[in-house]
Design an enzyme around this catalytic site. Structure first.
Site, PDB file in Angstrom:
ATOM      1  N   SER A  44       0.841  -1.188   0.000  1.00  0.00           N
ATOM      2  CA  SER A  44       0.000   0.000   0.000  1.00  0.00           C
ATOM      3  C   SER A  44       0.884   1.248   0.000  1.00  0.00           C
ATOM      4  CB  SER A  44      -0.953  -0.044   1.193  1.00  0.00           C
ATOM      5  OG  SER A  44      -2.055   0.814   1.013  1.00  0.00           O
ATOM      6  N   ASP A 208      -5.779  -3.679  -2.448  1.00  0.00           N
ATOM      7  CA  ASP A 208      -4.712  -3.340  -1.501  1.00  0.00           C
ATOM      8  C   ASP A 208      -4.042  -4.571  -0.876  1.00  0.00           C
ATOM      9  OD1 ASP A 208      -3.299  -2.344   0.800  1.00  0.00           O
ATOM     10  OD2 ASP A 208      -4.590  -0.582   0.773  1.00  0.00           O
TER      11      ASP A 208
END
Length: 325
Positions: A44, A208
């Site tokens: 991320s 993610d």
């Protein structure tokens, strides 16, 4: 010479500020230049920080860029990024994700749950099933696309994302992983389910990498790494304060501790930086907010410096500083 791994966990723009504060004090006071790490693992927000390091950005310039201070003479990459327009983001409220509708699991996810139950993570699968969000993460990362060079960075950069069809973690940049343009791999790693739309790479959509783990540190088992430095903005002690965000931080901390144990079981020496109570207070609960980044960098710098100065950590950092590269 020691081979060094650097793990940069998720945490939005606030997490990036935390990375820059920690990395700046490690470079300034302890001689640890993150650009020299043999392998960088980014999840991320960590995928953005890791990519900037692989583009040659120093930790001190990362911190200066975050707080809008003057950059060094080598700060051309960040100057170019500063000129790019970044669309404003709505506040990130974790509890709103729980209200998003879920799609039914497809056959690939069911098959993975049945055939590989020990590797299947129900929470990761559930997050992958959340309806797409309204924000385009690739648009947010347009400046990085402009800086992208042909091919993948020469030095190892591993970017963690989750394949939406079956909830499986994919580590872009690692041998055997699907090929992907760097900016799309970063976008996939940052595509928070329910907030951003999934990123399509080849035939698959990705979300993610923090869905699987906010750090994914255990992917460094096996490649001959001797020392690992972990920076985990979403972990750290929370006490017993109530709330969904503190619950998420506790979950992140449990995963991190499990990963650190796995690394140490392989004989890999590991040092971990996580925000304590004061840093968490400054960071707040909206990891997409840019309102207090100066304070986040300052608190991270001070707290990480104190932690790094303890004898055991200082010894590991000295080994990492001498062995990286």
């Amino acid at each position: 010479m020691a081979r060094v791994g650097l793990v940069l966990g998720g945490g939005g723009v606030v997490g990036q500020a935390y990375h820059s504060g920690v990395l700046a004090v490690l470079q300034h006071d302890f001689g640890f230049d993150a650009r020299d790490a043999d392998v960088v693992v980014g999840t991320s927000a960590g995928s953005i920080t890791g990519s900037l390091l692989r583009l040659g950005v120093s930790a001190e310039d990362l911190a200066a860029w975050t707080v809008k201070a003057p950059l060094s003479g080598d700060g051309d990459v960040l100057r170019q990024m500063t000129e790019a327009r970044v669309p404003e983001l709505a506040p990130f409220r974790p509890w709103t994700l729980l209200r998003r509708p879920l799609r039914l699991p497809g056959p690939h996810m069911v098959a993975r749950a049945l055939t590989r139950p020990m590797q299947f993570r129900p929470m990761a699968a559930g997050m992958a099933l959340i309806a797409p969000g309204r924000h385009d993460v690739v648009e947010q990362l347009a400046a990085l696309r402009e800086l992208e060079q042909p091919g993948w960075p020469e030095r190892d950069l591993w970017i963690c994302a989750v394949r939406r069809r079956d909830g499986r973690r994919v580590v872009f940049g690692r041998p055997g992983a699907p090929e992907a343009p760097l900016h799309l791999a970063i976008g996939a790693s940052c595509a928070v389910p329910g907030y951003f739309t999934p990123v399509r790479i080849g035939r698959h959509g990705y979300v993610d990498g923090g869905v699987h783990s906010p750090t994914n540190a255990a992917v460094l088992r096996g490649p001959g790494i001797d020392v690992v430095v972990v920076i985990a903005p979403m972990s750290g002690p929370t006490g017993w304060r109530p709330g969904i965000f503190t619950a998420a931080r506790r979950h992140s901390e449990r995963l991190l501790q499990r990963e650190v144990r796995a690394l140490r079981a392989e004989g890999i020496r590991t040092v971990v930086f996580t925000p304590g109570a004061e840093e968490q207070l400054v960071m707040g609960n909206d990891m997409m907010s840019r309102s207090r980044l100066d304070d986040v960098v300052a608190q991270a710098f001070l707290a990480a410096g104190a932690h790094a100065a303890t004898p055991e950590v200082a010894e590991l950092l000295q080994e990492a500083s001498g062995g990286a590269g």
